[in-house]
Design an enzyme around this catalytic site. Sequence first.
Site, PDB file in Angstrom:
ATOM      1  N   LYS A  92      60.159  79.832  20.758  1.00  0.00           N
ATOM      2  CA  LYS A  92      61.591  79.950  20.860  1.00  0.00           C
ATOM      3  C   LYS A  92      62.317  80.899  19.795  1.00  0.00           C
ATOM      4  O   LYS A  92      61.686  81.318  19.161  1.00  0.00           O
ATOM      5  CB  LYS A  92      61.901  78.225  20.709  1.00  0.00           C
ATOM      6  N   ARG A 133      55.519  69.710  22.434  1.00  0.00           N
ATOM      7  CA  ARG A 133      55.611  70.404  23.797  1.00  0.00           C
ATOM      8  C   ARG A 133      55.410  71.893  23.326  1.00  0.00           C
ATOM      9  O   ARG A 133      56.208  72.429  22.677  1.00  0.00           O
ATOM     10  CB  ARG A 133      56.926  70.447  24.254  1.00  0.00           C
TER      11      ARG A 133
END
Length: 278
Positions: free
Chosen positions: A222, A256
């Site tokens: 991210k 995740r």
Amino acid sequence: MPHTRATPARPQLMGVLNITPDSFSDGGELYRDGAVQIDAVVQRAQELVDAGADILDVGGESTRPGAAAVSDEIELTRVIPVITALARRFAVQISVDTSSPQVMREAAQAGASIINDVRALTRPGAVAAAVDSKLRVCLMHMRGEPATMQVAPGYADVVAEVKAFLSERIAACVAAGIPREHLMIDPGFGFGKSLQHNLQLFRALPELVAQGLPVVVGVSRKSMIGNILQRAVDARLQGSVSLALLAAQAGVRVLRVHDVGATMDALRILEAVQGNDP
């Protein structure tokens, strides 16, 4: 005999399968020219399972910053064939990354075992669909919608506000008939949060863990890693694994991730150092 300090089992690894043309990291790899690439999906899933994935997370709508919404019909054509194919081939859990009540219901019929909702079942009919499905549910915090969530997000106290939102959603779900033990929570890193908000939330992971429900963390590749390291998406492996280890040490139960193998290697090292058999 010498005393061995008890340590928790390693977090479960949720491997990402984005069935989209526009996800920030791997959009277009498994869905292109308007069609699901089933053979490629099964191959990727096999690689994730072989690397140690406990859960396969299937998503048919990108929720990256700036992403446009898609219709239920499009989402269904992307994810239902994939869930059906995966459920036939693999013994691991299958998670459906969706906010659509219709997709939740059809995914449950196709073989999904977890609903992973970035909107925490706030869409009309979502709670009822989750109740009827009897599946486990991950409730995530997001401020705003993907198309605009990263436009100057603001909080008076991001940790307190995220905890309050998740507590409210937990109470609503339990009141509607979802067993508390079927729920997980996700603070939603990168979903309507600045780098400083993300860092404050990460430091507060032990507080979220202390609420008693499994905590899910998704920070793989991210922008918070890119902002810290000044790295492009394809050069964020080390940052992703570092955050995964820190989350594991904070007591997070599900990670995740895109890079299951590298994350598993790091967790095995952590287990060995903490005194568990690798």
